[in-house]
Design a protein around this motif. Structure first.
Motif, PDB file in Angstrom:
ATOM      1  N   ALA A   1       0.959  -1.182   0.022  1.00  0.00           N
ATOM      2  CA  ALA A   1      -0.001  -0.248  -0.227  1.00  0.00           C
ATOM      3  C   ALA A   1       1.008   1.176   0.014  1.00  0.00           C
ATOM      4  CB  ALA A   1      -1.067  -0.156   1.192  1.00  0.00           C
ATOM      5  N   ASP A   2       1.992   1.033   0.777  1.00  0.00           N
ATOM      6  CA  ASP A   2       2.898   2.438   0.674  1.00  0.00           C
ATOM      7  C   ASP A   2       3.523   2.539  -0.595  1.00  0.00           C
ATOM      8  OD1 ASP A   2       2.273   3.449   3.256  1.00  0.00           O
ATOM      9  OD2 ASP A   2       3.788   1.942   4.374  1.00  0.00           O
ATOM     10  N   SER A   3       3.945   1.618  -1.250  1.00  0.00           N
ATOM     11  CA  SER A   3       4.663   1.671  -2.465  1.00  0.00           C
ATOM     12  C   SER A   3       3.901   1.709  -3.910  1.00  0.00           C
ATOM     13  CB  SER A   3       5.552   0.402  -2.597  1.00  0.00           C
ATOM     14  OG  SER A   3       4.975  -0.653  -2.872  1.00  0.00           O
ATOM     15  N   ALA A   4       2.417   1.695  -3.668  1.00  0.00           N
ATOM     16  CA  ALA A   4       1.743   1.543  -4.817  1.00  0.00           C
ATOM     17  C   ALA A   4       1.870   2.907  -5.606  1.00  0.00           C
ATOM     18  CB  ALA A   4       0.169   1.473  -4.345  1.00  0.00           C
ATOM     19  N   PRO A   5       1.734   4.037  -4.863  1.00  0.00           N
ATOM     20  CA  PRO A   5       1.756   5.355  -5.738  1.00  0.00           C
ATOM     21  C   PRO A   5       2.931   5.450  -6.553  1.00  0.00           C
ATOM     22  CG  PRO A   5       1.076   5.804  -3.344  1.00  0.00           C
ATOM     23  CD  PRO A   5       1.412   4.136  -3.453  1.00  0.00           C
ATOM     24  N   TYR A   6       3.952   4.656  -6.029  1.00  0.00           N
ATOM     25  CA  TYR A   6       5.363   4.770  -6.634  1.00  0.00           C
ATOM     26  C   TYR A   6       5.611   3.853  -7.808  1.00  0.00           C
ATOM     27  CZ  TYR A   6       6.163   7.884  -2.551  1.00  0.00           C
ATOM     28  OH  TYR A   6       5.956   8.697  -1.504  1.00  0.00           O
ATOM     29  N   ARG A   7       4.972   2.630  -7.527  1.00  0.00           N
ATOM     30  CA  ARG A   7       5.080   1.689  -8.709  1.00  0.00           C
ATOM     31  C   ARG A   7       3.984   1.768  -9.713  1.00  0.00           C
ATOM     32  NH1 ARG A   7       3.420  -2.466  -6.820  1.00  0.00           N
ATOM     33  NH2 ARG A   7       2.267  -2.114  -4.636  1.00  0.00           N
ATOM     34  N   ILE A   8       2.629   2.485  -9.637  1.00  0.00           N
ATOM     35  CA  ILE A   8       1.832   2.496 -10.500  1.00  0.00           C
ATOM     36  C   ILE A   8       1.941   4.016 -11.106  1.00  0.00           C
ATOM     37  CG2 ILE A   8      -0.644   1.943 -10.985  1.00  0.00           C
ATOM     38  CD1 ILE A   8      -0.816   0.156  -8.820  1.00  0.00           C
ATOM     39  N   ALA A   9       2.018   4.217 -12.297  1.00  0.00           N
ATOM     40  CA  ALA A   9       1.953   5.493 -12.797  1.00  0.00           C
ATOM     41  C   ALA A   9       0.399   6.080 -12.944  1.00  0.00           C
ATOM     42  CB  ALA A   9       2.760   5.677 -13.830  1.00  0.00           C
ATOM     43  N   GLY A  10       0.223   7.293 -12.753  1.00  0.00           N
ATOM     44  CA  GLY A  10      -1.300   7.933 -13.399  1.00  0.00           C
ATOM     45  C   GLY A  10      -2.420   7.575 -12.342  1.00  0.00           C
ATOM     46  N   LEU A  11      -1.787   7.143 -10.937  1.00  0.00           N
ATOM     47  CA  LEU A  11      -2.958   7.272 -10.085  1.00  0.00           C
ATOM     48  C   LEU A  11      -3.762   8.413  -9.795  1.00  0.00           C
ATOM     49  CD1 LEU A  11      -1.394   4.390  -7.382  1.00  0.00           C
ATOM     50  CD2 LEU A  11      -3.062   4.198  -9.045  1.00  0.00           C
ATOM     51  N   PRO A  12      -5.008   8.308  -9.706  1.00  0.00           N
ATOM     52  CA  PRO A  12      -5.680   9.726  -9.228  1.00  0.00           C
ATOM     53  C   PRO A  12      -5.616   9.880  -7.776  1.00  0.00           C
ATOM     54  CG  PRO A  12      -7.319   7.793  -9.566  1.00  0.00           C
ATOM     55  CD  PRO A  12      -5.751   7.220 -10.165  1.00  0.00           C
ATOM     56  N   PRO A  13      -5.858  10.984  -7.333  1.00  0.00           N
ATOM     57  CA  PRO A  13      -5.577  11.119  -5.785  1.00  0.00           C
ATOM     58  C   PRO A  13      -6.521  10.389  -5.049  1.00  0.00           C
ATOM     59  CG  PRO A  13      -5.594  13.470  -7.325  1.00  0.00           C
ATOM     60  CD  PRO A  13      -6.111  12.296  -8.006  1.00  0.00           C
ATOM     61  N   GLU A  14      -7.619  10.136  -5.533  1.00  0.00           N
ATOM     62  CA  GLU A  14      -8.582   9.426  -4.593  1.00  0.00           C
ATOM     63  C   GLU A  14      -8.006   8.103  -4.347  1.00  0.00           C
ATOM     64  OE1 GLU A  14      -9.485  10.781  -7.257  1.00  0.00           O
ATOM     65  OE2 GLU A  14     -10.941  12.514  -6.636  1.00  0.00           O
TER      66      GLU A  14
END
Length: 445
Positions: free
Chosen positions: A245-258
């Motif tokens: 969960a912590d690394s998901a924003p860095y591993r997956i590009a283009g995640l919306p803020p929500e």
């Protein structure tokens, strides 16, 4: 004018006299038959036979002795004989009340015999029939009443005997001394038998309570051990969730803020859960639990466990056919512990027995079977192993099978061996029922 204070010794004597008087007034037991709690049927009937035989023999003999040997009138002899012997039947359930009747009748009889025609040359104040009946009554009293009551009865008997001796010592032939001594002997012997039986009953009750407490403690200890191991299993997965969960924003590009906020919330919740689990573990884990911080074993270590059992003198064979299907960590650990406890029982209770261990999987269930033959009489129990088990035997197996939602079957074999078979689901188990395990015999620990 105020009275001077009484000496402590006098106050103590008065208190003891009051306690003795209360003991003579109030029975120390319910009106149940003598020896009613005896296990032997004939022993329970023995008091009835003794009472009937005593009354049947003493009643006519007492009438004859009082009328012919002592010269008492027939009506008085019959009434006195009935009062001195018939209450022995009452003594079967109410020996203290029977003693009051017999004691009063004996004292009245002793007083009445002072003026009898032929009292000289005969035993006085207690005729031989009175002594025999009184000793039978003492036996009933000793088997039922408390020690204080028995002391009071004996003191009353001695006081009456001494009083008659002081009144007419010229008529006495010393039977009053015999009455005091024999009544004391009977009371001491029967009272000791009663107290011994009470102690044995209390010990038996305490042993039953201790056995129940021991079984309950064993169950609680095994559940605590399972809780500690379950923490290690769940904590691993929770740690993976936190990292992902912590690394998901860095591993997956283009995640919306929500989505970023949602992953952050998941990570925070996972970390909070890990903190709570560590707090719980600090309560469950004892300070002297050696080795609890080591990685939890699983099916991959069963081979080492079997080799250690062989070194302990148990010829064991392993058949391992799990396949490539993933095994949940709880099932992996439970399967290892079941084999561990089963082999520990073989080492302890069937040394030298040929043992076969089988672990097979069909993709949906893992089947664990441990079968041993009869013990080898020439093979002594093996030395303790590092992996001998938790010491909780079948109790631990039941709890672990219950944790995974599987089934357990244990029982002896016709050839004298023993069989343990567990079937553990490889998928998420349903909520456990009230008794999901089935066993054919109790724990042999």
């Amino acid at each position: 004018m105020p009275q001077p204070p009484q000496p402590p010794l006098w106050q103590s004597a008065r208190e003891q006299a009051r306690l003795l008087a209360d003991a003579l007034r109030t029975p120390s037991h319910a009106p149940t038959p003598v020896l009613a709690s005896a296990k032997n049927r004939w022993l329970r009937k023995l008091p009835y036979l003794v009472a009937l035989a005593a009354v049947g023999a003493l009643l006519p003999v007492t009438m004859t002795v009082l009328a012919q040997d002592y010269g008492m009138a027939d009506a008085g002899a019959r009434a006195l004989a009935v009062a001195q012997t018939a209450p022995l039947l009452l003594a079967l359930t109410r020996p203290l009340q029977a003693w009051w009747i017999v004691f009063a009748a004996d004292v009245i009889g002793g007083a009445a015999l002072i003026g009898a025609d032929h009292v000289a040359g005969n035993s006085w104040p207690w005729p031989p029939t009175v002594v025999i009946g009184y000793l039978v009554l003492m036996a009933f009293l000793g088997l039922r009443e408390s020690r204080r009551t028995l002391v009071g009865v004996w003191l009353a008997t001695g006081a009456a005997s001494v009083l008659f001796e002081l009144i007419r010592s010229d008529l006495s032939d010393g039977i009053w001394v015999l009455m005091i001594v024999l009544s004391a002997v009977v009371l001491v012997v029967t009272g000791a038998l009663r107290e011994r039986g009470e102690v044995q009953r209390r010990l038996a009750a305490q042993e039953t309570i201790s056995e129940a407490e021991r079984a309950r403690r064993t169950l609680l200890e095994e559940r605590t051990r399972i809780a500690r191991e379950l923490h290690d299993v769940v904590a691993h997965h929770m740690s993976v969730i936190t990292v992902q969960a912590d690394s998901a924003p860095y591993r997956i590009a283009g995640l919306p803020p929500e989505a970023r906020e949602e992953f952050g919330a998941i990570a925070v919740s996972a970390r909070e859960s890990l903190t709570e689990m560590r707090r719980l573990l600090s309560v469950l884990r004892s300070e002297d639990a050696d080795g609890e911080l080591a990685p939890q074993p699983g099916i991959s270590r069963v081979q080492q466990l079997v080799e250690a059992t062989v070194r302990a003198g148990v010829p064991a064979e392993l058949s391992l056919s799990v396949g490539a299907s993933p095994v949940p960590q709880t099932v992996d650990l439970s399967a290892y512990r079941i084999v561990q406890e089963a082999l520990a029982n073989v080492v302890r209770h069937a040394p030298g027995a040929v043992t076969r261990i089988s672990l097979t999987s069909d993709g949906t269930h893992l089947t664990v079977v441990v079968v041993n033959g009869p013990a080898d009489p020439a093979n002594p129990p093996g030395p303790p192993l590092e992996s001998v088990g938790t010491g909780h035997g079948l109790v631990g197996m039941r709890e672990r099978v219950r944790l995974t939602g599987g089934t357990l079957d244990t029982g002896p074999l016709p050839d004298g061996g023993f069989r343990v078979a567990a079937r553990l689901p490889l998928t998420t188990p349903p909520p456990p029922a009230s008794n999901p395990t089935s066993t054919s015999m109790e724990d042999d620990e």
